[in-house]
Design an enzyme around this catalytic site. Sequence first.
Site, PDB file in Angstrom:
ATOM      1  N   ASP A  19       0.824  -1.212   0.000  1.00 37.05           N
ATOM      2  CA  ASP A  19       0.000   0.000   0.000  1.00 37.05           C
ATOM      3  C   ASP A  19       0.857   1.262   0.000  1.00 37.05           C
ATOM      4  OD1 ASP A  19       0.878  -0.475   2.596  1.00 37.05           O
ATOM      5  OD2 ASP A  19      -1.073  -0.291   3.541  1.00 37.05           O
TER       6      ASP A  19
ATOM      7  N   ASP B 204       6.903   3.850   3.454  1.00 34.31           N
ATOM      8  CA  ASP B 204       7.181   4.968   4.362  1.00 34.31           C
ATOM      9  C   ASP B 204       8.655   4.894   4.776  1.00 34.31           C
ATOM     10  OD1 ASP B 204       7.073   7.015   6.203  1.00 34.31           O
ATOM     11  OD2 ASP B 204       5.700   6.041   7.571  1.00 34.31           O
TER      12      ASP B 204
ATOM     13  N   LYS C 255       5.924   7.588   0.134  1.00 40.35           N
ATOM     14  CA  LYS C 255       5.947   8.820   0.919  1.00 40.35           C
ATOM     15  C   LYS C 255       7.272   9.527   0.767  1.00 40.35           C
ATOM     16  CE  LYS C 255       3.208   8.615   4.991  1.00 40.35           C
ATOM     17  NZ  LYS C 255       3.095   8.557   6.455  1.00 40.35           N
TER      18      LYS C 255
ATOM     19  N   ASP D  19      -5.139   2.616   7.157  1.00 38.15           N
ATOM     20  CA  ASP D  19      -5.904   2.818   8.390  1.00 38.15           C
ATOM     21  C   ASP D  19      -5.211   3.762   9.356  1.00 38.15           C
ATOM     22  OD1 ASP D  19      -3.747   0.899   9.028  1.00 38.15           O
ATOM     23  OD2 ASP D  19      -4.708   0.823  10.994  1.00 38.15           O
TER      24      ASP D  19
ATOM     25  N   ARG E 105     -10.176   2.350   6.600  1.00 38.37           N
ATOM     26  CA  ARG E 105      -9.749   1.554   5.447  1.00 38.37           C
ATOM     27  C   ARG E 105     -10.805   1.572   4.344  1.00 38.37           C
ATOM     28  NH1 ARG E 105      -5.185  -1.403   7.024  1.00 38.37           N
ATOM     29  NH2 ARG E 105      -5.207  -2.244   9.117  1.00 38.37           N
TER      30      ARG E 105
HETATM   31  P1  IMP Z   1       7.207   1.330   6.595  1.00 41.55           P
HETATM   32  O1  IMP Z   1       7.731   0.029   7.114  1.00 41.55           O
HETATM   33  O2  IMP Z   1       7.559   2.493   7.496  1.00 41.55           O
HETATM   34  O3  IMP Z   1       7.595   1.596   5.146  1.00 41.55           O
HETATM   35  O4  IMP Z   1       5.635   1.282   6.706  1.00 41.55           O
HETATM   36  C1  IMP Z   1       4.866   0.565   5.860  1.00 41.55           C
HETATM   37  C2  IMP Z   1       3.511   0.309   6.463  1.00 41.55           C
HETATM   38  O5  IMP Z   1       3.152   1.296   7.435  1.00 41.55           O
HETATM   39  C3  IMP Z   1       2.453   0.388   5.394  1.00 41.55           C
HETATM   40  O6  IMP Z   1       2.239  -0.877   4.832  1.00 41.55           O
HETATM   41  C4  IMP Z   1       1.252   0.913   6.153  1.00 41.55           C
HETATM   42  O7  IMP Z   1       0.502  -0.159   6.680  1.00 41.55           O
HETATM   43  C5  IMP Z   1       1.831   1.720   7.285  1.00 41.55           C
HETATM   44  N1  IMP Z   1       1.820   3.172   7.002  1.00 41.55           N
HETATM   45  C6  IMP Z   1       2.864   3.971   6.676  1.00 41.55           C
HETATM   46  N2  IMP Z   1       2.486   5.233   6.502  1.00 41.55           N
HETATM   47  C7  IMP Z   1       1.160   5.262   6.693  1.00 41.55           C
HETATM   48  C8  IMP Z   1       0.159   6.306   6.625  1.00 41.55           C
HETATM   49  O8  IMP Z   1       0.406   7.490   6.339  1.00 41.55           O
HETATM   50  N3  IMP Z   1      -1.123   5.924   6.900  1.00 41.55           N
HETATM   51  C9  IMP Z   1      -1.459   4.640   7.207  1.00 41.55           C
HETATM   52  N4  IMP Z   1      -0.572   3.640   7.264  1.00 41.55           N
HETATM   53  C10 IMP Z   1       0.728   3.953   7.019  1.00 41.55           C
HETATM   54 MG    MG Z   2      -1.365  -0.036   8.846  1.00 43.05          MG
END
Ligand code: IMP
Ligand code: MG
Length: 181
Positions: free
Chosen positions: A102, A105, A133, A161, A167
């Site tokens: 999705d 980040d 992001k 979410d 969602r």
């Molecule tokens: P990462 O490991 O920091 O790249 O985060 C990835 C996961 O964090 C994604 O699959 C989302 O489930 C969640 N996530 C990251 N940013 C957001 C946001 O702005 N809104 C909601 N969920 C987020």
């Molecule tokens: Mg999440």
Amino acid sequence: MQQLHKDVDRVLFTQEDLAKRVTEMGQQITKDHPGESLLVISVLRGAAIFMADLVRHIDLPLEMDYMAISSYGNGAKSSGVVRILKDLTSSVEGRHVLIAEDILDSGLTLKYLIKNLSSRNPASIEVATLLRKKTLQQAKIDCRYVGFECPDEFIVGYGLDYAERYRNLPYIGVLKPDLYE
Ligand code: IMP
Ligand code: MG
């Protein structure tokens, strides 16, 4: 959706924007993989809606499977802790794997996932992320398919979410910060 709309500060991607871009991504994936069959893996729960829409625009034989990984808790900030909550049903060995994610980040989730799946000897691994992001610190992840770049704000909808809510919003928007700060 009146009850949920009021918590959204502004809309980033409308239902129409999403439908159009996901269609393009599916068509590109189809073009890039002639004669192949794919194992499309979605990371629950956020990516399930994206994957469901994406596969309906991929004109190739494919299998769908799901993994659940946690890097977040219920908050808005990445904890950095990644663990498998639910593993795949299918074997990855010798398969062309496409991870449908999705949002990228910090990149910690995908970094872990790619490493984990690589150790299972797939023929190939590629990533399709709906959103990337613009964060300052992001692990270097090779995403072949990116839907949209998005600002470094907390966003919800279309699978994303906050504390398991929002969602089901049909669009993607920025959550009003006073709801989680
Ligand atoms: P990462 O490991 O920091 O790249 O985060 C990835 C996961 O964090 C994604 O699959 C989302 O489930 C969640 N996530 C990251 N940013 C957001 C946001 O702005 N809104 C909601 N969920 C987020
Ligand atoms: Mg999440």
